[in-house]
Scaffold this active site. Structure first.
Site, PDB file in Angstrom:
ATOM      1  N   VAL A 131     -13.994  -5.263  11.424  1.00 44.35           N
ATOM      2  CA  VAL A 131     -14.162  -6.623  11.921  1.00 44.35           C
ATOM      3  C   VAL A 131     -15.221  -6.592  13.018  1.00 44.35           C
ATOM      4  O   VAL A 131     -15.203  -5.732  13.891  1.00 44.35           O
ATOM      5  CB  VAL A 131     -12.824  -7.153  12.484  1.00 44.35           C
ATOM      6  CG1 VAL A 131     -13.003  -8.525  13.118  1.00 44.35           C
ATOM      7  CG2 VAL A 131     -11.763  -7.187  11.398  1.00 44.35           C
ATOM      8  N   GLY A 132     -16.196  -7.513  12.948  1.00 40.30           N
ATOM      9  CA  GLY A 132     -17.242  -7.565  13.954  1.00 40.30           C
ATOM     10  C   GLY A 132     -18.439  -6.688  13.680  1.00 40.30           C
ATOM     11  O   GLY A 132     -19.407  -6.691  14.453  1.00 40.30           O
ATOM     12  N   GLY A 184     -20.663  -6.964  11.383  1.00 38.65           N
ATOM     13  CA  GLY A 184     -21.828  -7.733  10.952  1.00 38.65           C
ATOM     14  C   GLY A 184     -21.973  -7.872   9.458  1.00 38.65           C
ATOM     15  O   GLY A 184     -23.075  -8.076   8.943  1.00 38.65           O
ATOM     16  N   SER A 191     -21.077 -10.256   7.288  1.00 40.04           N
ATOM     17  CA  SER A 191     -21.567 -11.552   6.794  1.00 40.04           C
ATOM     18  C   SER A 191     -23.072 -11.688   6.997  1.00 40.04           C
ATOM     19  O   SER A 191     -23.794 -12.179   6.115  1.00 40.04           O
ATOM     20  CB  SER A 191     -20.837 -12.708   7.494  1.00 40.04           C
ATOM     21  OG  SER A 191     -19.463 -12.671   7.201  1.00 40.04           O
ATOM     22  N   ASP A 195     -19.447  -9.789   0.658  1.00 35.89           N
ATOM     23  CA  ASP A 195     -18.995  -9.534   2.024  1.00 35.89           C
ATOM     24  C   ASP A 195     -17.555  -9.007   1.985  1.00 35.89           C
ATOM     25  O   ASP A 195     -16.634  -9.751   1.698  1.00 35.89           O
ATOM     26  CB  ASP A 195     -19.078 -10.856   2.804  1.00 35.89           C
ATOM     27  CG  ASP A 195     -18.404 -10.810   4.160  1.00 35.89           C
ATOM     28  OD1 ASP A 195     -18.118  -9.708   4.654  1.00 35.89           O
ATOM     29  OD2 ASP A 195     -18.166 -11.897   4.729  1.00 35.89           O
ATOM     30  N   ASP A 227      -9.127  -4.054   1.842  1.00 38.90           N
ATOM     31  CA  ASP A 227      -7.867  -4.788   1.949  1.00 38.90           C
ATOM     32  C   ASP A 227      -6.680  -3.852   1.759  1.00 38.90           C
ATOM     33  O   ASP A 227      -5.694  -3.914   2.488  1.00 38.90           O
ATOM     34  CB  ASP A 227      -7.806  -5.902   0.886  1.00 38.90           C
ATOM     35  CG  ASP A 227      -8.768  -7.033   1.175  1.00 38.90           C
ATOM     36  OD1 ASP A 227      -8.825  -7.477   2.336  1.00 38.90           O
ATOM     37  OD2 ASP A 227      -9.467  -7.468   0.247  1.00 38.90           O
ATOM     38  N   ASP A 273     -16.307  -9.825  20.919  1.00 38.36           N
ATOM     39  CA  ASP A 273     -16.283 -10.639  22.137  1.00 38.36           C
ATOM     40  C   ASP A 273     -17.388 -11.689  22.124  1.00 38.36           C
ATOM     41  O   ASP A 273     -17.170 -12.843  22.514  1.00 38.36           O
ATOM     42  CB  ASP A 273     -16.430  -9.731  23.354  1.00 38.36           C
ATOM     43  CG  ASP A 273     -16.309 -10.496  24.660  1.00 38.36           C
ATOM     44  OD1 ASP A 273     -15.214 -11.034  24.922  1.00 38.36           O
ATOM     45  OD2 ASP A 273     -17.300 -10.555  25.411  1.00 38.36           O
ATOM     46  N   GLU A 290      -9.114 -13.709  17.648  1.00 34.00           N
ATOM     47  CA  GLU A 290      -9.423 -12.277  17.702  1.00 34.00           C
ATOM     48  C   GLU A 290      -9.270 -11.727  19.121  1.00 34.00           C
ATOM     49  O   GLU A 290      -8.903 -10.566  19.306  1.00 34.00           O
ATOM     50  CB  GLU A 290     -10.840 -12.027  17.188  1.00 34.00           C
ATOM     51  CG  GLU A 290     -10.989 -12.261  15.693  1.00 34.00           C
ATOM     52  CD  GLU A 290     -12.404 -12.062  15.184  1.00 34.00           C
ATOM     53  OE1 GLU A 290     -12.597 -12.043  13.953  1.00 34.00           O
ATOM     54  OE2 GLU A 290     -13.326 -11.933  16.010  1.00 34.00           O
TER      55      GLU A 290
END
Length: 229
Positions: free
Chosen positions: A30-31, A33, A35, A99, A105, A160, A167
């Protein structure tokens, strides 16, 4: 180093006709990049794109408030969405970049929730049976996985910076646990070749030259991959 190419010793190439199109999936914490990479590389390569559904996800906000209660519901939702994506991509037979992979998962998020006692044994067994027994035979394997990796500090800074309130409620230890799991998982991944991109150095928005460089690497890998068959 911006990129690194990896192929697991146990990787078994799949036979594919030229008219079937090429399938790339983008993986990472997560985070990381995903996407942004999917969108920019999709445009550069002229591939169709699909994105993880965050806005409108009926479980995500509840999950971040109470992971133990909503973990099974959220993971089933993501699994369903990803499998539908896979089915559509297979039917279209066009070049496509996705993406997040369906393997994350199962091997990262569901397993993490179970091992951290936020998903029960009963729910994890049901989830695993659904994937391995009912879905796996129908999956199309990617021709290439792009794995976005870097320091946990970069991941935390990006989480952040984008400022999603749900999140920010999550303790730092959760993201660090995922980070460790990703590094272990990618070392064992054998469904396709992997192009690792160092997110500590990569900035596709500010560095168009990096887009061109990564695009050429992808094209070379997909061309060479035909020789594996």
């Amino acid at each position: 180093m911006l990129t690194k190419f990896m192929v697991h010793n146990d990787y078994v190439p799949q036979s594919k006709d030229d008219h079937e199109g090429r399938f790339i999936t983008v993986a990472g914490n997560v985070g990381a990049g995903k996407s942004t990479f999917t969108r920019i590389l999709g445009q550069s390569l002229q591939f169709n794109t699909s994105f993880e559904k965050v806005i409108g996800n009926p479980y995500l906000e509840d999950f971040y408030r109470d992971q133990k209660r909503w973990s099974f519901h959220l993971q089933l939702y993501f699994l369903s969405q990803r499998f539908q994506d896979q089915k559509r991509i297979g039917q279209e037979k066009s070049h496509h970049i996705q993406d997040r992979s369906i393997y994350e998962d199962v091997e990262i998020f569901a397993k993490s929730l179970y091992e951290n006692r936020k998903m029960s044994q009963r729910d994890f067994d049901t989830y695993s049976e659904l994937f391995y027994c009912m879905m796996t035979p129908y999956l199309i394997k990617p021709d290439l996985m792009i794995f976005l990796n870097g320091s946990i500090d970069t991941v935390l800074n990006r989480i952040d910076k984008r400022g999603r309130a749900m999140e920010k409620q999550v303790p730092k230890s959760y993201w660090m646990d995922l980070h460790r799991r990703y590094e272990q998982w990618i070392s064992e991944y054998k469904e396709s070749p992997v192009l690792v991109v160092n997110i500590d150095e990569a900035d596709l928005l500010a560095r168009p030259d990096q887009v061109d460089l990564i695009k050429k690497e992808i094209q070379n890998i997909l061309n060479v991959k035909n020789n594996y068959q």
